[in-house]
Design a protein around this motif. Structure first.
Motif, PDB file in Angstrom:
ATOM      1  N   TYR A   1      -0.312   2.715   0.309  1.00  0.00           N
ATOM      2  CA  TYR A   1       0.881   1.904   0.116  1.00  0.00           C
ATOM      3  C   TYR A   1       1.935   2.679  -0.684  1.00  0.00           C
ATOM      4  CZ  TYR A   1       3.854  -1.988  -1.151  1.00  0.00           C
ATOM      5  OH  TYR A   1       4.935  -2.815  -1.312  1.00  0.00           O
TER       6      TYR A   1
ATOM      7  N   CYS B   1       4.236  -8.826  -2.835  1.00  0.00           N
ATOM      8  CA  CYS B   1       4.509  -7.860  -1.761  1.00  0.00           C
ATOM      9  C   CYS B   1       4.422  -8.592  -0.429  1.00  0.00           C
ATOM     10  CB  CYS B   1       3.462  -6.743  -1.820  1.00  0.00           C
ATOM     11  SG  CYS B   1       3.353  -5.705  -0.342  1.00  0.00           S
TER      12      CYS B   1
ATOM     13  N   CYS C   1       7.624  -2.651  -2.459  1.00  0.00           N
ATOM     14  CA  CYS C   1       8.024  -3.913  -3.113  1.00  0.00           C
ATOM     15  C   CYS C   1       8.004  -3.845  -4.647  1.00  0.00           C
ATOM     16  CB  CYS C   1       7.110  -5.060  -2.661  1.00  0.00           C
ATOM     17  SG  CYS C   1       7.198  -5.378  -0.894  1.00  0.00           S
TER      18      CYS C   1
ATOM     19  N   CYS D   1       4.833  -6.961   2.557  1.00  0.00           N
ATOM     20  CA  CYS D   1       4.717  -5.950   3.612  1.00  0.00           C
ATOM     21  C   CYS D   1       3.594  -6.308   4.585  1.00  0.00           C
ATOM     22  CB  CYS D   1       4.426  -4.585   3.018  1.00  0.00           C
ATOM     23  SG  CYS D   1       5.759  -3.994   1.977  1.00  0.00           S
TER      24      CYS D   1
HETATM   25 ZN   LIG Z   1       5.329  -4.480  -0.117  1.00  0.00          ZN
END
Ligand SMILES: [Zn+2]
Length: 251
Positions: free
Chosen positions: A94, A82, A98, A84
């Motif tokens: 979350y 991920c 992803c 992010c």
């Molecule tokens: Zn992510």
């Protein structure tokens, strides 16, 4: 401070052992001077871990164990990279952005595991640090911990830790106790990791250890009014109110 009263009090009242674990999974925030200050405060108060003051387990030495647990999770669950940023995720849970992107697990990317309840747990962050949630779950299993006693500020993480524990094949029989904390007048909690336990200031002001323990016990309602309590006597505050591992089986 309050945590020490609960941990030692409950462990002694239940005939259990107290294990010291240095939770330095976060290499930036956990500095050796904080660790030294915490150990010194505990020793001055009279709280001794059953293995002595030499930490039984230090998270910064545990990379191999965390890698092995990660490999085990990868084999049985959907583990993914991920990239992010905190900004993209915001303060909330979350969103699984992803989950289906198929990113390669390369430096600079975090690693998450898909969870039934959503909010896929971050196991390793983008800087390569193991997360608190992942590290303590693996440690609790490896050390055969039966009772986890911690501040109410960590209560929200318990369900996901239990879920992760189950995913790793751990026994679901665990007792979690979340105790009240002492807050500063501005609402911030007194943080032991910041060397801000308050114990040091009181000690320097000439307050006796037993008085410090008594004040903290009164502040969280364990006793009605402050009175001196020696560290060896805190178990009397907990006798007859120890949860039984069988009484809270989750999973
Ligand atoms: Zn992510």
């Amino acid at each position: 401070m309050v945590n020490a009263i609960y941990v030692w009090g409950m462990a002694r009242a239940a005939g259990g052992r107290v294990l010291l674990r240095i939770e330095d999974h976060d290499r930036i925030r956990c500095r050796p001077e904080y660790e030294a200050a915490l150990l010194e405060d505990l020793a001055w108060l009279g709280f001794e871990p059953d293995e002595g003051l030499h930490p039984l387990l230090r998270q910064s030495d545990r990379s191999a164990a965390y890698e092995a647990a990660l490999a085990q999770l990868r084999a049985t669950h959907h583990v993914y990279a991920c990239d992010c940023s905190r900004t993209r995720i915001g303060g909330g849970i979350y969103d699984g952005f992803c989950r289906t992107r198929g990113l390669a697990d390369t430096p600079g990317r975090g690693v998450r595991v898909e969870m039934d309840e959503g909010g896929d747990l971050l196991l390793r962050d983008r800087d390569g640090n193991w997360t608190y949630q992942f590290a303590v779950t693996v440690d609790d299993m490896d050390q055969h911990i039966t009772h986890v006693i911690r501040g109410e500020d960590l209560a929200s993480s318990t369900e996901r830790q239990l879920q992760l524990r189950k995913m790793l094949g751990g026994s679901p029989a665990m007792v979690y106790v979340h105790h009240p904390l002492i807050y500063k007048p501005n609402g911030a909690k007194l943080s032991k990791s910041a060397g801000d336990s308050g114990v040091r200031d009181l000690r320097l002001a000439g307050v006796q250890a037993s008085e410090v323990i008594g004040r903290a016990a009164a502040a969280v309602g364990l006793i009605q009014a402050p009175r001196p309590i020696a560290a060896r006597d805190v178990k009397a505050l907990f006798e007859s109110r120890i949860p039984n591992p069988e009484s809270r089986i989750t999973g």
